[in-house]
Design a protein around this motif. Structure first.
Motif, mmCIF file in Angstrom:
data_model
loop_
_atom_site.group_PDB
_atom_site.id
_atom_site.type_symbol
_atom_site.label_atom_id
_atom_site.label_comp_id
_atom_site.label_asym_id
_atom_site.label_seq_id
_atom_site.Cartn_x
_atom_site.Cartn_y
_atom_site.Cartn_z
ATOM 1 N N ALA A 122 27.205 21.339 -24.692
ATOM 2 C CA ALA A 122 26.731 20.022 -24.279
ATOM 3 C C ALA A 122 26.140 19.336 -25.498
ATOM 4 C CB ALA A 122 25.679 20.151 -23.188
ATOM 5 N N ARG A 123 26.041 18.003 -25.453
ATOM 6 C CA ARG A 123 25.432 17.305 -26.584
ATOM 7 C C ARG A 123 24.788 16.002 -26.147
ATOM 8 N NH1 ARG A 123 30.593 17.075 -30.126
ATOM 9 N NH2 ARG A 123 30.864 18.993 -28.941
ATOM 10 N N THR A 124 23.992 15.446 -27.076
ATOM 11 C CA THR A 124 23.371 14.152 -26.811
ATOM 12 C C THR A 124 24.137 13.079 -27.593
ATOM 13 O OG1 THR A 124 21.850 14.508 -28.649
ATOM 14 C CG2 THR A 124 21.062 15.120 -26.463
ATOM 15 N N TYR A 125 24.083 11.851 -27.119
ATOM 16 C CA TYR A 125 24.753 10.735 -27.792
ATOM 17 C C TYR A 125 23.730 9.664 -28.140
ATOM 18 C CZ TYR A 125 28.974 12.987 -26.089
ATOM 19 O OH TYR A 125 29.969 13.899 -25.855
ATOM 20 N N ASP A 126 23.794 9.196 -29.387
ATOM 21 C CA ASP A 126 22.819 8.187 -29.799
ATOM 22 C C ASP A 126 23.177 6.792 -29.301
ATOM 23 O OD1 ASP A 126 20.893 9.770 -31.002
ATOM 24 O OD2 ASP A 126 22.057 9.926 -32.851
ATOM 25 N N THR A 127 24.463 6.551 -29.081
ATOM 26 C CA THR A 127 24.827 5.244 -28.520
ATOM 27 C C THR A 127 25.703 5.434 -27.284
ATOM 28 O OG1 THR A 127 26.607 5.163 -30.129
ATOM 29 C CG2 THR A 127 24.674 3.835 -30.610
ATOM 30 N N ILE A 128 25.558 4.497 -26.380
ATOM 31 C CA ILE A 128 26.297 4.568 -25.129
ATOM 32 C C ILE A 128 27.670 3.937 -25.346
ATOM 33 C CG2 ILE A 128 26.373 3.728 -22.739
ATOM 34 C CD1 ILE A 128 23.320 3.678 -22.819
ATOM 35 N N THR A 129 28.730 4.675 -25.008
ATOM 36 C CA THR A 129 30.058 4.111 -25.200
ATOM 37 C C THR A 129 30.799 3.895 -23.882
ATOM 38 O OG1 THR A 129 30.879 6.343 -25.596
ATOM 39 C CG2 THR A 129 30.368 5.013 -27.536
ATOM 40 N N TYR A 253 9.088 3.479 -13.465
ATOM 41 C CA TYR A 253 8.971 3.319 -14.917
ATOM 42 C C TYR A 253 10.178 3.938 -15.621
ATOM 43 C CZ TYR A 253 3.951 2.392 -14.095
ATOM 44 O OH TYR A 253 2.752 1.896 -13.672
ATOM 45 N N ASP A 254 10.558 5.127 -15.180
ATOM 46 C CA ASP A 254 11.712 5.785 -15.805
ATOM 47 C C ASP A 254 12.986 4.977 -15.600
ATOM 48 O OD1 ASP A 254 10.291 7.891 -16.802
ATOM 49 O OD2 ASP A 254 10.980 9.371 -15.335
ATOM 50 N N PHE A 255 13.165 4.482 -14.375
ATOM 51 C CA PHE A 255 14.374 3.693 -14.125
ATOM 52 C C PHE A 255 14.333 2.402 -14.942
ATOM 53 C CE2 PHE A 255 16.929 0.536 -11.923
ATOM 54 C CZ PHE A 255 18.141 1.208 -11.902
ATOM 55 N N GLY A 256 13.185 1.737 -14.941
ATOM 56 C CA GLY A 256 13.050 0.468 -15.658
ATOM 57 C C GLY A 256 13.327 0.606 -17.149
ATOM 58 N N ASP A 257 12.890 1.704 -17.732
ATOM 59 C CA ASP A 257 13.133 1.869 -19.166
ATOM 60 C C ASP A 257 14.605 2.135 -19.459
ATOM 61 O OD1 ASP A 257 11.584 1.380 -21.411
ATOM 62 O OD2 ASP A 257 11.399 3.508 -21.916
ATOM 63 N N MET A 258 15.315 2.720 -18.509
ATOM 64 C CA MET A 258 16.774 2.856 -18.688
ATOM 65 C C MET A 258 17.419 1.480 -18.696
ATOM 66 S SD MET A 258 18.091 6.018 -16.358
ATOM 67 C CE MET A 258 16.807 6.581 -15.267
ATOM 68 N N VAL A 259 16.989 0.619 -17.785
ATOM 69 C CA VAL A 259 17.557 -0.732 -17.730
ATOM 70 C C VAL A 259 17.261 -1.464 -19.046
ATOM 71 C CG1 VAL A 259 17.486 -2.974 -16.543
ATOM 72 C CG2 VAL A 259 17.334 -0.842 -15.222
ATOM 73 N N ARG A 260 16.047 -1.305 -19.524
ATOM 74 C CA ARG A 260 15.655 -1.980 -20.767
ATOM 75 C C ARG A 260 16.474 -1.486 -21.957
ATOM 76 N NH1 ARG A 260 12.625 -1.746 -25.358
ATOM 77 N NH2 ARG A 260 12.188 0.476 -25.165
ATOM 78 N N THR A 261 16.698 -0.178 -22.040
ATOM 79 C CA THR A 261 17.343 0.358 -23.245
ATOM 80 C C THR A 261 18.864 0.458 -23.146
ATOM 81 O OG1 THR A 261 16.953 2.627 -22.454
ATOM 82 C CG2 THR A 261 15.315 1.698 -23.957
ATOM 83 N N ALA A 262 19.412 0.395 -21.939
ATOM 84 C CA ALA A 262 20.859 0.655 -21.829
ATOM 85 C C ALA A 262 21.715 -0.543 -21.438
ATOM 86 C CB ALA A 262 21.109 1.787 -20.837
ATOM 87 N N THR A 263 21.136 -1.602 -20.908
ATOM 88 C CA THR A 263 22.012 -2.647 -20.362
ATOM 89 C C THR A 263 22.376 -3.753 -21.351
ATOM 90 O OG1 THR A 263 20.168 -3.958 -19.486
ATOM 91 C CG2 THR A 263 21.153 -2.303 -18.002
ATOM 92 N N SER A 264 21.576 -3.939 -22.395
ATOM 93 C CA SER A 264 21.885 -5.024 -23.341
ATOM 94 C C SER A 264 22.747 -4.498 -24.480
ATOM 95 C CB SER A 264 20.596 -5.619 -23.906
ATOM 96 O OG SER A 264 20.914 -6.480 -24.980
ATOM 97 N N PRO A 265 23.755 -5.262 -24.889
ATOM 98 C CA PRO A 265 24.597 -4.812 -26.008
ATOM 99 C C PRO A 265 23.933 -5.039 -27.369
ATOM 100 C CG PRO A 265 25.358 -6.943 -25.245
ATOM 101 C CD PRO A 265 24.236 -6.539 -24.329
ATOM 102 N N ALA A 266 22.863 -5.818 -27.398
ATOM 103 C CA ALA A 266 22.255 -6.186 -28.679
ATOM 104 C C ALA A 266 21.175 -5.197 -29.094
ATOM 105 C CB ALA A 266 21.653 -7.585 -28.587
ATOM 106 N N ALA A 267 20.941 -5.114 -30.403
ATOM 107 C CA ALA A 267 19.872 -4.258 -30.919
ATOM 108 C C ALA A 267 18.519 -4.838 -30.511
ATOM 109 C CB ALA A 267 19.960 -4.163 -32.438
#
Ligand code: ADP
Ligand code: MG
Ligand code: MG
Length: 370
Positions: A122-129, A253-267
């Motif tokens: 198994a591994r971790t990924y730094d960016t979502i593809t 909080y956990d769900f909200g931080d996923m939305v914050r970090t994963a849904t926008s394509p911009a840095a």
């Protein structure tokens, strides 16, 4: 890095390894702790372990932090075994005990170390593809919360006080504005006004927790994709790692931080804020994954908060960037002038994008709740 900064032979001697260290090397792309992958010989078999030295400048109470991690992982492992999960050892981190029977060990220099069996295949990924990765990661974080849902006993130690206390975060921003120590408030008058119009929203979840309207849970608090190990073959999220910030808090909080970090394509520091948007297909994937594991234990009120959660955590992060700018860039490292303003503006843009799509987000939560 390829050089070992630490004496792994010494580290190995502190733990009940029941195997001989062959060699080890720095490992992974984490920025906080010193992580090593070490190969051991156990009766002729090669097995790997992770040795991690906790960053003492970041964690002031590393022993209490590790007591949290020990409690949460022991509980998760026992529960998985009770449920008859054949892969219990891969589905949660487990702490190898020190020679003194603790989930951590202190080395000759006073540094705190922990040792985990290496999660193989198994591994971790730094960016979502892909959206599949989003579904898998969100499901794994829901499973993590589920395993912690009946932890019981004393509350966990508050490793980082008020980490997601959005009320306190707003208060800190207000103080920074009032002090204006670097005479910078004049440059960000628009941004300040924007946040001050949202102070009330900032206290919503904190107030509900205090009033007992939603439960206090075991939460991860660093729900980035690269903190979930995805199976090499199936792509499934098999194990949540990086438990340093595991504390008590709200599930949202956990769900909200996923939305914050994963849904926008911009840095996070993108200068062109028109690139910042909450992409609905990513939100869809997060809700789908998270509710596939969390629906069973969430209360109606928590479920209803999920669309708002992304907004709340983005607001929280924005107040931190703006306050840090006003305080002279003391917390977040900056690489250019105004870096923390750029970061503030991306958070504002993401909140506005969420606001515009709130109706559709609510409909998606409804859809996956049944
Ligand atoms: P940081 O807090 O510095 O991000 P992490 O705990 O996330 O540290 O670990 C850094 C990297 O080490 C992870 O991204 C992951 O690839 C790897 N890692 C950590 N724990 C394990 C483990 N038990 N098995 C395999 N790899 C691991
Ligand atoms: Mg990490
Ligand atoms: Mg970490």
């Amino acid at each position: 890095p390829t050089e070992n900064k630490h004496d792994l032979t010494h580290v190995a001697s502190l733990f009940d390894m029941r195997a001989d260290l062959v060699h080890g090397h720095p490992y992974g792309s984490g920025h906080i702790n010193d992580t090593y992958c070490a190969y051991y010989d156990q009766a002729g078999q090669r097995i790997r372990y992770i040795h991690q030295r906790l960053a003492e400048n970041v964690f002031k109470e590393p022993v209490k932090l590790m007591e949290n991690v020990g409690r949460v992982t022991d509980h998760a492992f026992n529960k998985l075994v009770e449920e008859g999960n054949p892969e219990a050892h891969r589905r949660t981190l487990t702490c190898i005990k020190s020679t003194e029977g603790k989930p951590y060990a202190v080395d000759k220099d006073g540094s705190v170390w922990r040792t985990y069996p290496f999660i193989e295949r198994a591994r971790t990924y730094d960016t979502i593809t892909s959206t599949d990765q989003c579904v898998a990661a969100a499901k794994a974080f829901g499973e993590f919360q589920k395993l912690g849902a009946d932890l019981g006993g004393e509350p966990l130690f508050e490793t980082i006080p008020n980490f997601h206390n959005t009320k306190v975060r707003f208060q800190t921003l207000i103080e920074a504005i009032e002090k204006d120590e670097h005479n910078r408030a004049k440059d960000v008058a628009k941004e300040i006004e924007w946040f001050m119009a949202r102070v009330d929203e900032g206290s919503k979840v904190v107030d509900m927790l205090e009033a007992g309207e939603i439960p206090v849970r075991v939460t991860h608090n660093d729900t980035k994709l690269n903190n979930v190990m995805l199976d090499d073959v199936t792509g499934e999220g098999i194990c949540v790692i990086d438990l340093d910030t595991t504390m008590n808090g709200s599930a949202v909080y956990d769900f909200g931080d996923m939305v914050r970090t994963a849904t926008s394509p911009a840095a996070e520091d993108e200068k062109d804020v028109s690139k910042v948007t909450m992409r609905m297909h990513m939100f869809d994937a997060l809700v789908k994954g998270y509710l596939s594991s969390a629906n069973a234990f969430l209360t109606d009120k928590e479920r209803e908060l999920l669309p708002f959660a992304g907004k709340l955590l983005t607001l929280e992060c924005g107040t931190r960037f703006l306050a840090d700018y006003l305080m002279g860039d003391v917390y977040f490292k900056i690489h250019r002038d105004g870096h923390n303003i750029d970061r503030t503006r991306t958070q504002i843009a993401l909140v506005e994008s969420i606001d515009q799509q709130m109706g559709e987000m609510e409909a998606l939560v409804q859809k996956y709740s049944v």
